[in-house]
Design a protein around this motif. Structure first.
Motif, PDB file in Angstrom:
ATOM      1  N   MET A   1     -57.933  13.508  92.388  1.00  0.00           N
ATOM      2  CA  MET A   1     -58.369  14.298  93.360  1.00  0.00           C
ATOM      3  C   MET A   1     -58.430  13.900  94.702  1.00  0.00           C
ATOM      4  O   MET A   1     -58.631  12.557  94.792  1.00  0.00           O
ATOM      5  CB  MET A   1     -59.562  15.096  92.912  1.00  0.00           C
ATOM      6  N   ALA A   2     -58.273  14.589  95.855  1.00  0.00           N
ATOM      7  CA  ALA A   2     -58.161  13.961  97.124  1.00  0.00           C
ATOM      8  C   ALA A   2     -59.662  13.876  97.643  1.00  0.00           C
ATOM      9  O   ALA A   2     -60.619  14.603  97.183  1.00  0.00           O
ATOM     10  CB  ALA A   2     -57.650  15.009  97.936  1.00  0.00           C
ATOM     11  N   LYS A   3     -59.979  13.158  98.401  1.00  0.00           N
ATOM     12  CA  LYS A   3     -61.125  12.678  98.703  1.00  0.00           C
ATOM     13  C   LYS A   3     -61.635  13.729  99.808  1.00  0.00           C
ATOM     14  O   LYS A   3     -60.868  14.338 100.448  1.00  0.00           O
ATOM     15  CB  LYS A   3     -61.244  11.176  99.691  1.00  0.00           C
ATOM     16  N   THR A   4     -62.881  13.977  99.962  1.00  0.00           N
ATOM     17  CA  THR A   4     -63.525  14.896 100.713  1.00  0.00           C
ATOM     18  C   THR A   4     -63.019  14.588 102.252  1.00  0.00           C
ATOM     19  O   THR A   4     -62.881  15.689 103.026  1.00  0.00           O
ATOM     20  CB  THR A   4     -65.047  15.111 100.606  1.00  0.00           C
ATOM     21  N   ALA A   5     -63.218  13.614 102.614  1.00  0.00           N
ATOM     22  CA  ALA A   5     -62.879  12.959 104.053  1.00  0.00           C
ATOM     23  C   ALA A   5     -61.438  13.526 104.356  1.00  0.00           C
ATOM     24  O   ALA A   5     -61.096  13.844 105.386  1.00  0.00           O
ATOM     25  CB  ALA A   5     -62.899  11.475 104.285  1.00  0.00           C
ATOM     26  N   TRP A   6     -60.540  13.437 103.422  1.00  0.00           N
ATOM     27  CA  TRP A   6     -59.119  13.685 103.731  1.00  0.00           C
ATOM     28  C   TRP A   6     -59.029  15.076 103.930  1.00  0.00           C
ATOM     29  O   TRP A   6     -58.099  15.786 104.706  1.00  0.00           O
ATOM     30  CB  TRP A   6     -58.154  13.352 102.304  1.00  0.00           C
ATOM     31  N   LEU A   7     -59.458  15.961 103.080  1.00  0.00           N
ATOM     32  CA  LEU A   7     -59.517  17.416 103.056  1.00  0.00           C
ATOM     33  C   LEU A   7     -60.179  17.805 104.368  1.00  0.00           C
ATOM     34  O   LEU A   7     -59.578  18.692 104.962  1.00  0.00           O
ATOM     35  CB  LEU A   7     -60.194  17.988 102.004  1.00  0.00           C
ATOM     36  N   GLU A   8     -61.197  17.237 104.748  1.00  0.00           N
ATOM     37  CA  GLU A   8     -61.749  17.612 106.164  1.00  0.00           C
ATOM     38  C   GLU A   8     -61.032  17.274 107.028  1.00  0.00           C
ATOM     39  O   GLU A   8     -61.117  18.085 107.980  1.00  0.00           O
ATOM     40  CB  GLU A   8     -63.094  16.906 106.363  1.00  0.00           C
ATOM     41  N   ARG A   9     -60.276  16.143 107.024  1.00  0.00           N
ATOM     42  CA  ARG A   9     -59.180  15.831 108.265  1.00  0.00           C
ATOM     43  C   ARG A   9     -58.023  16.781 108.360  1.00  0.00           C
ATOM     44  O   ARG A   9     -57.701  17.292 109.363  1.00  0.00           O
ATOM     45  CB  ARG A   9     -58.762  14.206 108.002  1.00  0.00           C
ATOM     46  N   GLU A  10     -57.772  17.328 107.008  1.00  0.00           N
ATOM     47  CA  GLU A  10     -56.644  18.234 107.035  1.00  0.00           C
ATOM     48  C   GLU A  10     -56.993  19.575 107.725  1.00  0.00           C
ATOM     49  O   GLU A  10     -56.254  20.319 108.562  1.00  0.00           O
ATOM     50  CB  GLU A  10     -56.032  18.327 105.603  1.00  0.00           C
ATOM     51  N   LYS A  11     -58.315  19.959 107.383  1.00  0.00           N
ATOM     52  CA  LYS A  11     -58.754  21.168 108.132  1.00  0.00           C
ATOM     53  C   LYS A  11     -59.015  21.003 109.715  1.00  0.00           C
ATOM     54  O   LYS A  11     -58.608  21.938 110.306  1.00  0.00           O
ATOM     55  CB  LYS A  11     -60.132  21.429 107.797  1.00  0.00           C
ATOM     56  N   ARG A  12     -59.192  19.601 110.221  1.00  0.00           N
ATOM     57  CA  ARG A  12     -59.410  19.719 111.718  1.00  0.00           C
ATOM     58  C   ARG A  12     -57.942  19.761 112.172  1.00  0.00           C
ATOM     59  O   ARG A  12     -57.719  20.236 113.138  1.00  0.00           O
ATOM     60  CB  ARG A  12     -59.797  18.221 111.747  1.00  0.00           C
ATOM     61  N   LYS A  13     -56.892  18.977 111.475  1.00  0.00           N
ATOM     62  CA  LYS A  13     -55.557  18.992 112.031  1.00  0.00           C
ATOM     63  C   LYS A  13     -55.040  20.393 111.811  1.00  0.00           C
ATOM     64  O   LYS A  13     -54.194  20.959 112.939  1.00  0.00           O
ATOM     65  CB  LYS A  13     -54.602  18.237 110.911  1.00  0.00           C
ATOM     66  N   GLN A  14     -55.269  21.365 110.884  1.00  0.00           N
ATOM     67  CA  GLN A  14     -54.935  22.733 110.993  1.00  0.00           C
ATOM     68  C   GLN A  14     -55.498  23.502 112.047  1.00  0.00           C
ATOM     69  O   GLN A  14     -54.844  24.417 112.637  1.00  0.00           O
ATOM     70  CB  GLN A  14     -55.364  23.528 109.707  1.00  0.00           C
ATOM     71  N   LYS A  15     -56.702  23.164 112.435  1.00  0.00           N
ATOM     72  CA  LYS A  15     -57.423  23.744 113.715  1.00  0.00           C
ATOM     73  C   LYS A  15     -56.522  23.442 114.865  1.00  0.00           C
ATOM     74  O   LYS A  15     -56.388  24.519 115.915  1.00  0.00           O
ATOM     75  CB  LYS A  15     -58.692  23.362 113.784  1.00  0.00           C
ATOM     76  N   THR A  16     -56.140  22.314 115.222  1.00  0.00           N
ATOM     77  CA  THR A  16     -55.386  21.888 116.231  1.00  0.00           C
ATOM     78  C   THR A  16     -53.975  22.239 116.349  1.00  0.00           C
ATOM     79  O   THR A  16     -53.437  22.767 117.274  1.00  0.00           O
ATOM     80  CB  THR A  16     -55.058  20.181 116.166  1.00  0.00           C
ATOM     81  N   VAL A  17     -53.503  22.465 114.960  1.00  0.00           N
ATOM     82  CA  VAL A  17     -52.016  23.266 115.254  1.00  0.00           C
ATOM     83  C   VAL A  17     -52.244  24.713 115.575  1.00  0.00           C
ATOM     84  O   VAL A  17     -51.562  25.108 116.355  1.00  0.00           O
ATOM     85  CB  VAL A  17     -51.406  23.238 113.645  1.00  0.00           C
ATOM     86  N   ASN A  18     -53.335  25.318 114.931  1.00  0.00           N
ATOM     87  CA  ASN A  18     -53.291  26.766 115.309  1.00  0.00           C
ATOM     88  C   ASN A  18     -53.892  26.764 116.978  1.00  0.00           C
ATOM     89  O   ASN A  18     -53.257  27.922 117.586  1.00  0.00           O
ATOM     90  CB  ASN A  18     -54.579  27.493 114.622  1.00  0.00           C
ATOM     91  N   LYS A  19     -54.550  25.996 117.379  1.00  0.00           N
ATOM     92  CA  LYS A  19     -54.952  25.876 118.832  1.00  0.00           C
ATOM     93  C   LYS A  19     -53.726  25.786 119.753  1.00  0.00           C
ATOM     94  O   LYS A  19     -53.473  26.336 120.778  1.00  0.00           O
ATOM     95  CB  LYS A  19     -55.778  24.645 119.154  1.00  0.00           C
ATOM     96  N   TYR A  20     -52.572  25.007 119.373  1.00  0.00           N
ATOM     97  CA  TYR A  20     -51.642  24.737 120.396  1.00  0.00           C
ATOM     98  C   TYR A  20     -50.477  25.819 119.772  1.00  0.00           C
ATOM     99  O   TYR A  20     -49.006  25.495 120.453  1.00  0.00           O
ATOM    100  CB  TYR A  20     -51.208  23.522 120.471  1.00  0.00           C
ATOM    101  N   ALA A  21     -50.508  26.474 118.906  1.00  0.00           N
ATOM    102  CA  ALA A  21     -49.397  27.179 118.271  1.00  0.00           C
ATOM    103  C   ALA A  21     -48.587  27.895 119.155  1.00  0.00           C
ATOM    104  O   ALA A  21     -47.416  28.073 119.468  1.00  0.00           O
ATOM    105  CB  ALA A  21     -49.772  28.117 117.186  1.00  0.00           C
ATOM    106  N   LYS A  22     -49.258  28.843 120.067  1.00  0.00           N
ATOM    107  CA  LYS A  22     -48.742  29.800 121.226  1.00  0.00           C
ATOM    108  C   LYS A  22     -47.986  29.001 122.378  1.00  0.00           C
ATOM    109  O   LYS A  22     -46.882  29.158 122.563  1.00  0.00           O
ATOM    110  CB  LYS A  22     -49.846  30.579 121.814  1.00  0.00           C
ATOM    111  N   LEU A  23     -48.699  27.741 122.667  1.00  0.00           N
ATOM    112  CA  LEU A  23     -48.335  26.997 123.939  1.00  0.00           C
ATOM    113  C   LEU A  23     -46.826  26.456 123.122  1.00  0.00           C
ATOM    114  O   LEU A  23     -45.953  26.409 124.078  1.00  0.00           O
ATOM    115  CB  LEU A  23     -49.014  25.819 124.283  1.00  0.00           C
ATOM    116  N   ARG A  24     -46.625  25.949 122.063  1.00  0.00           N
ATOM    117  CA  ARG A  24     -45.691  25.242 121.587  1.00  0.00           C
ATOM    118  C   ARG A  24     -44.556  26.168 121.357  1.00  0.00           C
ATOM    119  O   ARG A  24     -43.383  25.741 121.768  1.00  0.00           O
ATOM    120  CB  ARG A  24     -46.010  24.521 119.833  1.00  0.00           C
ATOM    121  N   ALA A  25     -44.957  27.562 120.873  1.00  0.00           N
ATOM    122  CA  ALA A  25     -43.576  28.479 120.864  1.00  0.00           C
ATOM    123  C   ALA A  25     -43.198  28.584 122.241  1.00  0.00           C
ATOM    124  O   ALA A  25     -42.018  28.912 122.573  1.00  0.00           O
ATOM    125  CB  ALA A  25     -44.278  29.822 120.473  1.00  0.00           C
TER     126      ALA A  25
END
Length: 89
Positions: A1-25
């Motif tokens: 199973m993935a470590k909790t720190a990895w899962l939290e890091r992935e959540k932070r990355k997902q927030k960043t992707v969502n934040k810049y999605a409109k600008l990237r488009a």
């Protein structure tokens, strides 16, 4: 199973992707690839895809099955992946 720190890091990355999605488009539509390169590295959605869903491993990722080779081997030997059998010589 993935470590909790990895899962939290992935959540932070997902927030960043969502934040810049409109600008990237917008930048992609205009063809401004220099502007795209100036955005943070984690703003690209491709940074989120190549990671095993079961173990969280990044290396030796098999896109067809969406898991790492180690997880694939374990699941195939256990008979959890339909249509996959162990080869014998």
């Amino acid at each position: 199973m993935a470590k909790t720190a990895w899962l939290e890091r992935e959540k932070r990355k997902q927030k960043t992707v969502n934040k810049y999605a409109k600008l990237r488009a917008e930048l992609k539509a205009n063809g401004d690839y220099v502007g795209l390169s100036l955005l943070p590295r984690d703003s690209s959605p491709t940074r989120l895809t190549n990671r095993c869903r079961v173990s969280g491993r990044r290396r030796a990722y098999m896109r067809r099955f969406q898991m790492s080779r180690l997880t694939f081997r374990e699941m195939a030997l256990a008979g959890l992946i339909p249509g996959v059998t162990k080869s014998s010589w």
